[in-house]
Write an enzyme that holds these catalytic residues in place. Structure first.
Site, PDB file in Angstrom:
ATOM      1  N   GLY A   1       0.817  -1.217   0.000  1.00  0.00           N
ATOM      2  CA  GLY A   1       0.000   0.000   0.000  1.00  0.00           C
ATOM      3  C   GLY A   1       0.846   1.261   0.000  1.00  0.00           C
ATOM      4  O   GLY A   1       1.970   1.278  -0.498  1.00  0.00           O
TER       5      GLY A   1
ATOM      6  N   ASP B   1       1.018  -8.958  -1.528  1.00  0.00           N
ATOM      7  CA  ASP B   1      -0.286  -8.453  -1.113  1.00  0.00           C
ATOM      8  C   ASP B   1      -1.339  -9.466  -1.560  1.00  0.00           C
ATOM      9  O   ASP B   1      -1.212 -10.068  -2.628  1.00  0.00           O
ATOM     10  CB  ASP B   1      -0.563  -7.095  -1.781  1.00  0.00           C
ATOM     11  CG  ASP B   1      -1.556  -6.250  -1.008  1.00  0.00           C
ATOM     12  OD1 ASP B   1      -1.181  -5.161  -0.551  1.00  0.00           O
ATOM     13  OD2 ASP B   1      -2.719  -6.696  -0.836  1.00  0.00           O
TER      14      ASP B   1
ATOM     15  N   ASN C   1      -2.935  -2.697   6.493  1.00  0.00           N
ATOM     16  CA  ASN C   1      -3.823  -1.642   6.983  1.00  0.00           C
ATOM     17  C   ASN C   1      -4.312  -1.936   8.408  1.00  0.00           C
ATOM     18  O   ASN C   1      -4.525  -3.084   8.771  1.00  0.00           O
ATOM     19  CB  ASN C   1      -5.008  -1.447   6.026  1.00  0.00           C
ATOM     20  CG  ASN C   1      -5.457  -2.728   5.384  1.00  0.00           C
ATOM     21  OD1 ASN C   1      -4.656  -3.631   5.125  1.00  0.00           O
ATOM     22  ND2 ASN C   1      -6.742  -2.853   5.142  1.00  0.00           N
TER      23      ASN C   1
ATOM     24  N   LEU D   1       6.752   8.750   7.002  1.00  0.00           N
ATOM     25  CA  LEU D   1       6.604   9.406   5.696  1.00  0.00           C
ATOM     26  C   LEU D   1       5.252  10.074   5.571  1.00  0.00           C
ATOM     27  O   LEU D   1       4.256   9.646   6.153  1.00  0.00           O
ATOM     28  CB  LEU D   1       6.817   8.425   4.539  1.00  0.00           C
ATOM     29  CG  LEU D   1       5.811   7.308   4.278  1.00  0.00           C
ATOM     30  CD1 LEU D   1       4.584   7.788   3.550  1.00  0.00           C
ATOM     31  CD2 LEU D   1       6.495   6.233   3.468  1.00  0.00           C
TER      32      LEU D   1
ATOM     33  N   LYS E   1       5.356   6.934  17.664  1.00  0.00           N
ATOM     34  CA  LYS E   1       4.663   7.112  16.379  1.00  0.00           C
ATOM     35  C   LYS E   1       3.275   7.745  16.608  1.00  0.00           C
ATOM     36  O   LYS E   1       2.889   8.713  15.951  1.00  0.00           O
ATOM     37  CB  LYS E   1       4.532   5.749  15.679  1.00  0.00           C
ATOM     38  CG  LYS E   1       3.571   5.703  14.530  1.00  0.00           C
ATOM     39  CD  LYS E   1       4.105   6.395  13.294  1.00  0.00           C
ATOM     40  CE  LYS E   1       3.033   6.455  12.238  1.00  0.00           C
ATOM     41  NZ  LYS E   1       3.453   6.730  10.927  1.00  0.00           N
ATOM     42  N   LEU E   2       2.533   7.186  17.574  1.00  0.00           N
ATOM     43  CA  LEU E   2       1.205   7.747  17.860  1.00  0.00           C
ATOM     44  C   LEU E   2       1.339   9.188  18.331  1.00  0.00           C
ATOM     45  O   LEU E   2       0.567  10.068  17.948  1.00  0.00           O
ATOM     46  CB  LEU E   2       0.496   6.935  18.958  1.00  0.00           C
ATOM     47  CG  LEU E   2       0.163   5.472  18.671  1.00  0.00           C
ATOM     48  CD1 LEU E   2      -0.673   4.897  19.812  1.00  0.00           C
ATOM     49  CD2 LEU E   2      -0.604   5.344  17.368  1.00  0.00           C
TER      50      LEU E   2
ATOM     51  N   CYS F   1      -3.805   8.470   8.965  1.00  0.00           N
ATOM     52  CA  CYS F   1      -3.147   8.305  10.275  1.00  0.00           C
ATOM     53  C   CYS F   1      -3.664   9.177  11.417  1.00  0.00           C
ATOM     54  O   CYS F   1      -3.857   8.687  12.525  1.00  0.00           O
ATOM     55  CB  CYS F   1      -1.658   8.569  10.116  1.00  0.00           C
ATOM     56  SG  CYS F   1      -0.805   7.216   9.323  1.00  0.00           S
TER      57      CYS F   1
ATOM     58  N   ARG G   1      -8.451   8.946   1.947  1.00  0.00           N
ATOM     59  CA  ARG G   1      -8.861   8.444   3.256  1.00  0.00           C
ATOM     60  C   ARG G   1      -9.005   9.589   4.258  1.00  0.00           C
ATOM     61  O   ARG G   1      -8.107  10.403   4.418  1.00  0.00           O
ATOM     62  CB  ARG G   1      -7.858   7.397   3.766  1.00  0.00           C
ATOM     63  CG  ARG G   1      -7.998   6.074   3.035  1.00  0.00           C
ATOM     64  CD  ARG G   1      -6.961   5.068   3.479  1.00  0.00           C
ATOM     65  NE  ARG G   1      -5.636   5.431   3.044  1.00  0.00           N
ATOM     66  CZ  ARG G   1      -4.533   4.717   3.322  1.00  0.00           C
ATOM     67  NH1 ARG G   1      -4.629   3.624   4.056  1.00  0.00           N
ATOM     68  NH2 ARG G   1      -3.365   5.090   2.883  1.00  0.00           N
TER      69      ARG G   1
HETATM   70  C1  UDX Z   1       1.004  12.096   8.428  1.00  0.00           C
HETATM   71  C2  UDX Z   1       2.321  12.434   9.133  1.00  0.00           C
HETATM   72  O1  UDX Z   1       2.760  13.751   8.715  1.00  0.00           O
HETATM   73  C3  UDX Z   1       3.383  11.384   8.812  1.00  0.00           C
HETATM   74  O2  UDX Z   1       4.574  11.647   9.541  1.00  0.00           O
HETATM   75  C4  UDX Z   1       2.827  10.013   9.189  1.00  0.00           C
HETATM   76  O3  UDX Z   1       3.758   9.001   8.845  1.00  0.00           O
HETATM   77  C5  UDX Z   1       1.502   9.733   8.503  1.00  0.00           C
HETATM   78  O4  UDX Z   1       0.576  10.787   8.798  1.00  0.00           O
HETATM   79  P1  UDX Z   1       0.076  12.351   5.964  1.00  0.00           P
HETATM   80  O5  UDX Z   1      -1.218  11.839   6.513  1.00  0.00           O
HETATM   81  O6  UDX Z   1       0.591  11.781   4.695  1.00  0.00           O
HETATM   82  O7  UDX Z   1       1.245  12.175   7.030  1.00  0.00           O
HETATM   83  O8  UDX Z   1      -0.091  13.928   5.695  1.00  0.00           O
HETATM   84  P2  UDX Z   1       0.285  15.291   6.406  1.00  0.00           P
HETATM   85  O9  UDX Z   1       1.126  16.096   5.502  1.00  0.00           O
HETATM   86  O10 UDX Z   1       0.776  15.119   7.782  1.00  0.00           O
HETATM   87  O11 UDX Z   1      -1.137  16.017   6.429  1.00  0.00           O
HETATM   88  C6  UDX Z   1      -2.250  15.495   7.135  1.00  0.00           C
HETATM   89  C7  UDX Z   1      -3.436  16.410   6.998  1.00  0.00           C
HETATM   90  O12 UDX Z   1      -3.211  17.646   7.658  1.00  0.00           O
HETATM   91  C8  UDX Z   1      -3.777  16.768   5.554  1.00  0.00           C
HETATM   92  O13 UDX Z   1      -5.181  16.737   5.381  1.00  0.00           O
HETATM   93  C9  UDX Z   1      -3.227  18.167   5.395  1.00  0.00           C
HETATM   94  O14 UDX Z   1      -3.893  18.922   4.398  1.00  0.00           O
HETATM   95  C10 UDX Z   1      -3.482  18.730   6.778  1.00  0.00           C
HETATM   96  N1  UDX Z   1      -2.588  19.850   7.120  1.00  0.00           N
HETATM   97  C11 UDX Z   1      -1.245  19.671   7.218  1.00  0.00           C
HETATM   98  C12 UDX Z   1      -3.139  21.106   7.373  1.00  0.00           C
HETATM   99  O15 UDX Z   1      -4.365  21.297   7.303  1.00  0.00           O
HETATM  100  N2  UDX Z   1      -2.304  22.127   7.717  1.00  0.00           N
HETATM  101  C13 UDX Z   1      -0.952  21.986   7.836  1.00  0.00           C
HETATM  102  O16 UDX Z   1      -0.269  22.964   8.163  1.00  0.00           O
HETATM  103  C14 UDX Z   1      -0.401  20.703   7.570  1.00  0.00           C
HETATM  104  P1  ADP Z   2      -1.076   1.783   4.325  1.00  0.00           P
HETATM  105  O1  ADP Z   2      -1.436   3.216   4.100  1.00  0.00           O
HETATM  106  O2  ADP Z   2      -0.862   1.470   5.789  1.00  0.00           O
HETATM  107  O3  ADP Z   2       0.045   1.300   3.466  1.00  0.00           O
HETATM  108  P2  ADP Z   2      -2.972   0.422   2.572  1.00  0.00           P
HETATM  109  O4  ADP Z   2      -4.415   0.117   2.807  1.00  0.00           O
HETATM  110  O5  ADP Z   2      -2.596   1.370   1.477  1.00  0.00           O
HETATM  111  O6  ADP Z   2      -2.394   0.916   3.974  1.00  0.00           O
HETATM  112  O7  ADP Z   2      -2.171  -0.937   2.290  1.00  0.00           O
HETATM  113  C1  ADP Z   2      -2.245  -2.085   3.082  1.00  0.00           C
HETATM  114  C2  ADP Z   2      -2.219  -3.305   2.159  1.00  0.00           C
HETATM  115  O8  ADP Z   2      -2.087  -4.488   2.971  1.00  0.00           O
HETATM  116  C3  ADP Z   2      -3.487  -3.518   1.321  1.00  0.00           C
HETATM  117  O9  ADP Z   2      -3.149  -3.499  -0.059  1.00  0.00           O
HETATM  118  C4  ADP Z   2      -4.011  -4.926   1.760  1.00  0.00           C
HETATM  119  O10 ADP Z   2      -4.532  -5.666   0.680  1.00  0.00           O
HETATM  120  C5  ADP Z   2      -2.743  -5.564   2.307  1.00  0.00           C
HETATM  121  N1  ADP Z   2      -2.977  -6.678   3.255  1.00  0.00           N
HETATM  122  C6  ADP Z   2      -3.766  -6.677   4.350  1.00  0.00           C
HETATM  123  N2  ADP Z   2      -3.694  -7.862   4.999  1.00  0.00           N
HETATM  124  C7  ADP Z   2      -2.844  -8.654   4.285  1.00  0.00           C
HETATM  125  C8  ADP Z   2      -2.336  -9.998   4.441  1.00  0.00           C
HETATM  126  N3  ADP Z   2      -2.686 -10.766   5.464  1.00  0.00           N
HETATM  127  N4  ADP Z   2      -1.480 -10.471   3.502  1.00  0.00           N
HETATM  128  C9  ADP Z   2      -1.091  -9.681   2.467  1.00  0.00           C
HETATM  129  N5  ADP Z   2      -1.518  -8.412   2.275  1.00  0.00           N
HETATM  130  C10 ADP Z   2      -2.378  -7.902   3.160  1.00  0.00           C
END
Ligand code: UDX
Ligand code: ADP
Length: 475
Positions: A14, A37, A94, A174, A227-228, A283, A353
């Site tokens: 993913g 996958d 996921n 990331l 991370k959280l 996230c 998402r």
């Molecule tokens: C986030 C974390 O940044 C990353 O470290 C983690 O691994 C996964 O979650 P991501 O969800 O890809 O990454 O996007 P991010 O750039 O953090 O933005 C999240 C949301 O906040 C977006 O909807 C973005 O538009 C919004 N955002 C971000 C704002 O509204 N204002 C800002 O200043 C920054």
């Molecule tokens: P993320 O943003 O965390 O990468 P995604 O939903 O984009 O999440 O990707 C997760 C991937 O993991 C999906 O493509 C899903 O099909 C795959 N997956 C989930 N469970 C299994 C499993 N048991 N074996 C192999 N692939 C799996």
């Protein structure tokens, strides 16, 4: 070196697994990497010759795939075989929020992680290092370990001796849209674990391109909680600035000026202070809800309430935007044409998402608006799914009242539109000809900019009405 890794299997192709493995492959030509996958369609997309058809859009990803695919990076749906051959397995599946049962609406659903752990337990051979990559609740490593250990005790004593596992936590930081840059130049790489050989083996991979001082080692629980916490802190900043944005609109202040003023304080810093339509992405909400669940579970209701407030504010903020539009359009949007610019949760990704666009569009459709939706990367099928395919279908008959249309050409979509609402900060939206727009829209016409992307002077010079997020200075 002990534990030198030769074969990696990454379960989950993913948004995390795909780009992460591509970058590892780029910098580790001696390691063979198999990304597996169960979703065969996704795997076939990763194997498409035409790189514009990869399942995820991420700037720079296609160039790396072009150079590594078929050489030391492979995509396959043969999960078991690749588990068996690997000496390191990344779990990148996921982990959405549970929708039912204990912890519904807050706890993460670990069924995919558990299924992975069981598969690894059944098929791995010899010594295998398991790396948690997915965002997981604290103490998930324990669950994985228990499953792995449990499987060993069921085997014959002969087999028991040849199978061994180590679990590491290596959360991914990331950010979508800049994933390749974040992976190639990370602020830090975090590795949590107990076994020094396993930590060393994973560190050696990152050392192929990451400076040593950026590789942080912690205990496994600190790594999972970090991370959280990182995501919760980032999301908290967005809710903070959005709350101030609402106050700016009420008082005549401008949130951009406030953000600049506070961002120059080095203790606060300038990043993540852009007021927008509310945070989305896979996230932030999920991780905060995980913290809320954990806090309640460990008897800390005040902590739970504090973090819950960040999500509550975000939900309120999205509603605030749709309500404001209804108000500005004379209290009713029934039958009015609104052009929505952007559906992805942020620019440079096709991911929707938790995108704020979903809730805002649903609310506008419920009020009877006719939505014309544009996004350069999100496909119609995805928008349909997000807007609840059973209720709202693309181009559905007007008689049913709920419908939306796809827009490919922005200028022509503006004809007779009552309003434009910008929800994603795609570059395409920064240079719209507002003079021309004004000539073809139905007046009084509105531009609602929830991303502060358009040139306010140009709009104010036309005879369009203008609202911009957090800007109380526009009269
Ligand atoms: C986030 C974390 O940044 C990353 O470290 C983690 O691994 C996964 O979650 P991501 O969800 O890809 O990454 O996007 P991010 O750039 O953090 O933005 C999240 C949301 O906040 C977006 O909807 C973005 O538009 C919004 N955002 C971000 C704002 O509204 N204002 C800002 O200043 C920054
Ligand atoms: P993320 O943003 O965390 O990468 P995604 O939903 O984009 O999440 O990707 C997760 C991937 O993991 C999906 O493509 C899903 O099909 C795959 N997956 C989930 N469970 C299994 C499993 N048991 N074996 C192999 N692939 C799996």
């Amino acid at each position: 070196m002990k534990n030198k890794i030769k074969k990696i299997c990454c379960i989950g192709a993913g948004y995390v697994g795909g780009p992460t493995m591509a970058v590892i492959a780029k910098y580790s030509p001696d390691i063979q990497i198999n990304v597996v996958d169960t979703n065969e369609k996704r795997i076939s997309q990763w194997n498409k010759k035409d790189l514009t058809l990869l399942p995820i859009y991420e700037p720079g990803l296609d160039q790396i795939i072009e150079k590594t695919r078929g050489i030391n990076l492979h995509f396959s749906s043969e999960v078991n075989k690749n588990i068996e051959q690997a000496d390191m397995i990344f779990i990148s599946v996921n982990t959405p929020t549970k929708t039912k049962g204990l912890g519904a609406g807050q706890a993460s659903d670990l069924k995919w992680v558990e299924a992975c752990a069981r598969q690894v337990a059944s098929f791995a051979k010899g010594h295998t290092i398991i790396v948690e990559k997915s965002t997981l609740p604290v103490r998930t490593a324990e669950v994985i370990k228990n499953i792995l250990e449990g499987s060993k005790s069921k085997k014959s004593s002969e087999e028991k001796d040849i199978k061994s596992f180590e679990v590491l936590s290596n959360p991914e930081f990331l950010s979508e849209g800049t994933a390749i840059r974040d992976l190639e130049k990370p602020d830090r790489v975090l590795i949590g674990g107990e076994n020094t050989n396993a930590i060393e083996a994973l560190s050696q991979i990152y050392l192929n391109w990451v400076p040593k001082e950026k590789i942080l080692q912690t205990n496994i629980w600190s790594s999972e909680l970090a991370k959280l916490t990182a995501n919760a802190f980032l999301a908290q900043r967005i809710s903070s600035i959005n709350s101030i944005g609402a106050l700016c609109e009420a008082t005549g202040a401008d949130v951009r000026e406030v953000a600049r003023a506070i961002g120059t304080d080095s203790r606060i810093g300038a990043k993540f202070l852009d007021s927008g339509p509310g945070f989305g992405g896979s996230c932030f909400k999920k991780d905060i809800l995980n913290l809320v669940y954990l806090s309640k579970y460990f008897g800390l209701p005040e902590v739970a309430k504090f973090w819950e407030g960040v999500v509550d504010l975000n939900n309120w903020h999205q509603k605030r935007i749709s309500e404001l539009i209804v108000k500005k359009l004379f209290g009713t949007i029934s039958g009015k044409k609104i052009v929505i610019l952007g559906f992805a949760f942020k620019a440079n990704t096709n991911d929707t998402r938790e995108s704020s666009a979903i809730q805002i569009c649903k609310d506008l459709i419920q009020e009877g608006a006719l939505l014309y939706i544009h996004d350069p990367k999100v496909i119609s099928e995805q928008i349909c799914n997000d807007l609840n395919a059973s209720l709202i279908k693309e181009g559905e008959s007007k008689d049913k009242g709920n419908y939306w249309f796809r827009v490919d050409d922005i200028t022509s979509s503006l004809k007779d539109a009552d309003a434009v609402l910008i929800l994603t900060e795609w570059d395409d939206y920064s240079d719209i000809n507002w003079d021309l727009a004004s000539k073809i829209m139905r007046h009084p016409a509105w531009v609602f900019d929830a991303r502060s992307i358009v040139d306010s002077k140009k709009i104010l010079a036309s005879d369009l009405n203008f609202w911009r997020i957090g800007d109380g200075s526009i009269i």
